[in-house]
Scaffold this active site. Structure first.
Site, mmCIF file in Angstrom:
data_model
loop_
_atom_site.group_PDB
_atom_site.id
_atom_site.type_symbol
_atom_site.label_atom_id
_atom_site.label_comp_id
_atom_site.label_asym_id
_atom_site.label_seq_id
_atom_site.Cartn_x
_atom_site.Cartn_y
_atom_site.Cartn_z
ATOM 1 N N VAL A 1 0.818 -1.219 0.000
ATOM 2 C CA VAL A 1 0.000 0.000 0.000
ATOM 3 C C VAL A 1 0.854 1.273 0.000
ATOM 4 O O VAL A 1 0.338 2.368 -0.223
ATOM 5 C CB VAL A 1 -1.014 0.041 1.176
ATOM 6 N N ASN B 1 -6.851 -1.097 5.691
ATOM 7 C CA ASN B 1 -6.507 -1.592 7.025
ATOM 8 C C ASN B 1 -5.001 -1.733 7.254
ATOM 9 O O ASN B 1 -4.537 -1.597 8.386
ATOM 10 C CB ASN B 1 -7.218 -2.945 7.226
ATOM 11 N N SER C 1 -6.527 4.567 14.899
ATOM 12 C CA SER C 1 -6.155 3.928 16.171
ATOM 13 C C SER C 1 -6.641 4.802 17.315
ATOM 14 O O SER C 1 -6.822 6.011 17.144
ATOM 15 C CB SER C 1 -4.637 3.800 16.274
ATOM 16 N N TYR D 1 3.864 7.000 14.086
ATOM 17 C CA TYR D 1 2.628 6.198 14.053
ATOM 18 C C TYR D 1 1.441 7.039 14.500
ATOM 19 O O TYR D 1 0.405 7.102 13.832
ATOM 20 C CB TYR D 1 2.796 4.981 14.968
ATOM 21 N N ALA E 1 1.096 10.298 14.669
ATOM 22 C CA ALA E 1 0.817 11.390 13.731
ATOM 23 C C ALA E 1 0.129 10.855 12.470
ATOM 24 O O ALA E 1 -0.815 11.461 11.953
ATOM 25 C CB ALA E 1 2.114 12.112 13.369
ATOM 26 N N SER E 2 0.584 9.699 12.001
ATOM 27 C CA SER E 2 -0.016 9.138 10.778
ATOM 28 C C SER E 2 -1.486 8.792 11.010
ATOM 29 O O SER E 2 -2.338 9.034 10.157
ATOM 30 C CB SER E 2 0.749 7.892 10.313
ATOM 31 N N LYS E 3 -1.792 8.257 12.188
ATOM 32 C CA LYS E 3 -3.166 7.851 12.472
ATOM 33 C C LYS E 3 -4.062 9.077 12.713
ATOM 34 O O LYS E 3 -5.244 9.069 12.349
ATOM 35 C CB LYS E 3 -3.199 6.901 13.668
HETATM 36 P P1 NAD Z 1 -0.814 -7.132 11.814
HETATM 37 O O1 NAD Z 1 0.629 -6.776 11.856
HETATM 38 O O2 NAD Z 1 -1.310 -8.277 12.634
HETATM 39 O O3 NAD Z 1 -1.251 -7.351 10.296
HETATM 40 C C1 NAD Z 1 -0.948 -6.373 9.339
HETATM 41 C C2 NAD Z 1 -0.982 -6.988 7.944
HETATM 42 O O4 NAD Z 1 -0.663 -5.927 7.036
HETATM 43 C C3 NAD Z 1 0.073 -8.075 7.739
HETATM 44 O O5 NAD Z 1 -0.500 -9.181 7.056
HETATM 45 C C4 NAD Z 1 1.150 -7.385 6.897
HETATM 46 O O6 NAD Z 1 1.851 -8.269 6.027
HETATM 47 C C5 NAD Z 1 0.330 -6.377 6.125
HETATM 48 N N1 NAD Z 1 1.114 -5.235 5.661
HETATM 49 C C6 NAD Z 1 2.101 -4.585 6.317
HETATM 50 N N2 NAD Z 1 2.595 -3.602 5.547
HETATM 51 C C7 NAD Z 1 1.904 -3.630 4.384
HETATM 52 C C8 NAD Z 1 1.963 -2.881 3.189
HETATM 53 N N3 NAD Z 1 2.869 -1.897 3.026
HETATM 54 N N4 NAD Z 1 1.099 -3.175 2.194
HETATM 55 C C9 NAD Z 1 0.195 -4.178 2.334
HETATM 56 N N5 NAD Z 1 0.113 -4.945 3.441
HETATM 57 C C10 NAD Z 1 0.954 -4.670 4.457
HETATM 58 O O7 NAD Z 1 -1.591 -5.784 12.197
HETATM 59 P P2 NAD Z 1 -3.022 -5.530 12.897
HETATM 60 O O8 NAD Z 1 -2.833 -5.478 14.357
HETATM 61 O O9 NAD Z 1 -4.042 -6.424 12.309
HETATM 62 O O10 NAD Z 1 -3.240 -4.018 12.434
HETATM 63 C C11 NAD Z 1 -4.048 -3.674 11.343
HETATM 64 C C12 NAD Z 1 -4.313 -2.189 11.407
HETATM 65 O O11 NAD Z 1 -4.871 -1.849 12.686
HETATM 66 C C13 NAD Z 1 -3.072 -1.309 11.261
HETATM 67 O O12 NAD Z 1 -3.381 -0.185 10.477
HETATM 68 C C14 NAD Z 1 -2.764 -0.905 12.680
HETATM 69 O O13 NAD Z 1 -2.048 0.296 12.756
HETATM 70 C C15 NAD Z 1 -4.140 -0.780 13.269
HETATM 71 N N6 NAD Z 1 -4.210 -0.874 14.724
HETATM 72 C C16 NAD Z 1 -3.759 -1.961 15.371
HETATM 73 C C17 NAD Z 1 -3.802 -1.993 16.759
HETATM 74 C C18 NAD Z 1 -3.274 -3.174 17.539
HETATM 75 O O14 NAD Z 1 -3.183 -3.098 18.768
HETATM 76 N N7 NAD Z 1 -2.923 -4.269 16.889
HETATM 77 C C19 NAD Z 1 -4.352 -0.926 17.474
HETATM 78 C C20 NAD Z 1 -4.816 0.178 16.774
HETATM 79 C C21 NAD Z 1 -4.739 0.190 15.384
#
Ligand code: NAD
Length: 267
Positions: free
Chosen positions: A70, A96, A153, A167, A169-171
């Site tokens: 992405v 996502n 987030s 992170y 700032a991006s969110k």
């Molecule tokens: P995760 O690391 O378990 O899964 C992320 C997936 O995204 C992986 O399969 C990875 O290969 C893929 N990915 C990474 N970089 C990529 C790229 N450049 N292009 C395409 N795919 C890519 O993460 P998660 O916990 O499921 O998080 C998903 C989203 O939720 C993220 O945006 C994260 O910032 C947000 N988030 C997560 C949490 C948390 O506590 N886990 C909290 C708030 C927000």
């Protein structure tokens, strides 16, 4: 496909579908009747999502794996084009995928390359996802229509003394961008909402919180006394993707165990 399913005959793209929230959402969307285009930078992850969808009980609609970073506009353009080529329309875009880099720190220690990398994936990637999804949704047979969900987030709405500056700032920027896009496209039947997950038991956070002390530093602030599960986010995303949320746009949808409403946690 039975018409009562919440995403019957809809076409959804999910980025980061290979793991965590994305994977659970891919399964939840497919179980509700959607054709899911499972995009991930990791080819094995995208393939696994499609394989697991094909194993769903009662049969599942056809899913498609697409390898896409992405952080690259050409990859997102190609991703959306492939979804439309395969299934003829696009109803749901779940932007996502995101990263939390271990070297992301405070204002003094964060290197510019970490800032740029994080912004490129977490923010620009979401912008491109919106841009190409909106273009495709405008051309949907039967008229412009769609739901776009952008993962922000809880840290976008509260400060933390455990900094991950790029992170956060991006969110925060994702929140602002989504709100504005929601207003711009409200009259054409395209809804845009933010999903704001709380801290979760997914590899993204658990790899980062690699000691009991780091976990406890956060846990004490979570009113429900536990980290969330990816499936709980998938259920929120499913609501925003479906017509159940037909009058909801421009919102910051918090699925965070109450953390962002908390002053003092229960004992
Ligand atoms: P995760 O690391 O378990 O899964 C992320 C997936 O995204 C992986 O399969 C990875 O290969 C893929 N990915 C990474 N970089 C990529 C790229 N450049 N292009 C395409 N795919 C890519 O993460 P998660 O916990 O499921 O998080 C998903 C989203 O939720 C993220 O945006 C994260 O910032 C947000 N988030 C997560 C949490 C948390 O506590 N886990 C909290 C708030 C927000």
């Amino acid at each position: 496909m039975v018409a009562t399913l919440r995403l019957a005959n809809k076409v959804a793209i999910i980025t980061g579908a290979g793991n965590g929230i994305g994977l659970e959402s891919a399964l939840a969307f497919a179980a509700e009747g959607a054709h899911v285009v499972c995009a991930d930078i990791n080819p094995a992850g995208a393939d696994r999502a499609v394989q697991l969808i094909s194993e769903l009980e009662g049969g599942a609609p056809k899913a498609l794996a697409v390898v896409a970073d992405v952080g690259k506009e050409a990859d997102i353009k190609n991703l959306v084009a492939k979804a439309v080529e395969e299934f003829g329309r696009l109803d749901v875009m779940f932007n996502n995928a995101g990263i939390m880099h271990p070297a992301d720190d405070n204002a003094l220690n964060t290197e510019e390359k970490i800032w740029d990398l994080t912004m490129n994936i977490n923010l620009k990637g979401v912008w491109w996802g919106c841009k190409y999804a909106i273009e495709a949704m405008r051309k949907n047979p039967g008229g412009s229509r769609g739901s776009i969900i952008n993962t922000a987030s809880f840290v976008a709405i509260m400060g933390a003394a455990t900094p991950q500056l790029a992170y956060t700032a991006s969110k925060g920027a994702v929140l602002a961008m989504t709100r504005e896009l929601a207003m711009v496209h409200a009259r054409e039947g395209i809804r845009l909402n933010n999903l704001c997950p709380g801290p979760l038991q997914t590899p993204l956070l658990m790899n980062f919180l690699d000691t009991p002390e780091k976990k406890e530093r956060r846990m004490v602030h979570i009113p429900m006394g536990r980290f969330g599960e990816a499936i709980e986010q998938a259920k929120g995303a499913l609501f925003l993707a479906s017509d159940d949320s037909s009058f909801i746009t421009g919102t910051d949808f918090k699925v965070d165990g109450g953390i962002s409403s908390c002053y003092v946690t229960p004992t």
